[in-house]
Design an enzyme around this catalytic site. Sequence first.
Site, short mmCIF file in Angstrom:
data_model
loop_
_atom_site.label_atom_id
_atom_site.label_comp_id
_atom_site.label_asym_id
_atom_site.label_seq_id
_atom_site.Cartn_x
_atom_site.Cartn_y
_atom_site.Cartn_z
N ASP A 32 10.86 28.51 2.13
CA ASP A 32 11.40 26.93 2.55
C ASP A 32 12.82 26.60 2.25
O ASP A 32 12.77 27.23 1.32
CB ASP A 32 10.29 26.13 1.52
CG ASP A 32 10.37 24.53 2.42
OD1 ASP A 32 11.61 23.83 2.08
OD2 ASP A 32 9.61 23.38 2.55
N ASN A 88 0.28 19.04 4.47
CA ASN A 88 0.61 17.31 4.24
C ASN A 88 -0.23 17.02 5.58
O ASN A 88 0.81 17.64 6.75
CB ASN A 88 2.16 17.09 4.73
CG ASN A 88 2.42 17.27 3.28
OD1 ASN A 88 1.42 17.20 1.89
ND2 ASN A 88 3.81 17.65 2.40
N HIS A 101 1.80 22.96 8.99
CA HIS A 101 2.44 24.24 8.26
C HIS A 101 1.16 23.89 6.73
O HIS A 101 1.07 22.95 6.29
CB HIS A 101 3.32 24.45 7.71
CG HIS A 101 4.60 22.85 6.90
ND1 HIS A 101 4.25 21.88 8.09
CD2 HIS A 101 4.61 22.33 6.09
CE1 HIS A 101 5.23 20.87 7.73
NE2 HIS A 101 4.81 21.13 6.59
P1 AMP Z 1 6.47 18.88 5.12
O1 AMP Z 1 6.37 17.80 4.31
O2 AMP Z 1 5.00 18.57 4.55
O3 AMP Z 1 6.12 17.96 6.36
O4 AMP Z 1 7.73 19.88 4.76
C1 AMP Z 1 8.15 20.39 5.29
C2 AMP Z 1 8.72 21.67 5.12
O5 AMP Z 1 9.74 21.89 5.61
C3 AMP Z 1 9.92 20.98 3.84
O6 AMP Z 1 9.25 21.05 2.33
C4 AMP Z 1 11.57 20.96 4.25
O7 AMP Z 1 12.24 22.03 2.95
C5 AMP Z 1 11.12 22.70 5.21
N1 AMP Z 1 11.71 22.63 5.95
C6 AMP Z 1 12.83 21.74 7.15
N2 AMP Z 1 12.95 22.92 8.02
C7 AMP Z 1 13.35 24.49 7.41
C8 AMP Z 1 14.60 24.90 8.14
N3 AMP Z 1 15.17 24.74 8.91
N4 AMP Z 1 13.94 26.34 7.34
C9 AMP Z 1 13.63 26.38 6.05
N5 AMP Z 1 12.20 25.23 5.97
C10 AMP Z 1 12.62 24.11 6.88
#
Ligand code: AMP
Length: 136
Positions: A32, A88, A101
Site C-alpha cells: 500500500d 472494506n 482488495h
Molecule cells: P480502501 O480504503 O479499503 O478502498 O483502500 C484503498 C487503499 O489503496 C488505501 O489504503 C490506499 O492507500 C491504497 N492505494 C490507493 N492507490 C494506490 C496505489 N496506486 N498503489 C498502492 N496503494 C494504493
Amino acid sequence: MKDSNCIFCMIANGEIPSRTILENERFRVILDNGPATRGHALVLPKEHFANLFDMPEDWLKDAAVTAQQAAGRIRDKLSIDGLNIVQNNGEAAGQTVHHFHIHVIPRYKDDGQKILWSPRHPSDSELDAVCGELNA
Ligand code: AMP
Ligand code: ZN
C-alpha cells in the site's frame, strides 16, 4: 473481466508498476502506498470485482489463501507483533477504491494505529431484534 478505467485492474495486471511482494495466477499482492504501518500490503485480484458481494466463491477462497501467504511472508521477514486483515465494502465502510482488495496490516507494539472499533452496549432486546431480522 478487467475494467480499463480501474487503477487496481491496471496495477494487478502489471500495466502500472507497483511494489509487488507476491504474485500468482489470480492475484498480485502489493505494498500500500499510504500504509497504516510498515509492510501494509493489499491483495488485488487480476479480474475486476467491485467488492465482497461480487466475488465468486472460488476467487474468494483463493484470496483468503493468498492473504495468508502474504501474512506469513510479512511475519517471517519483518519483526511484527501482530497482524490485522481488513476488507472494506462501500464508502460507509471506508472503501475508496472500488476494486475488491484485502488489507494485510502488520502491527507493532505501540504503532499508534486504531484499527479496532469502539464497542456499543445494546440491550438484550436490541440484540434479540437484530438476531430475529437476520434469521427471518
Ligand atoms: P480502501 O480504503 O479499503 O478502498 O483502500 C484503498 C487503499 O489503496 C488505501 O489504503 C490506499 O492507500 C491504497 N492505494 C490507493 N492507490 C494506490 C496505489 N496506486 N498503489 C498502492 N496503494 C494504493
Ligand atoms: Zn478493477
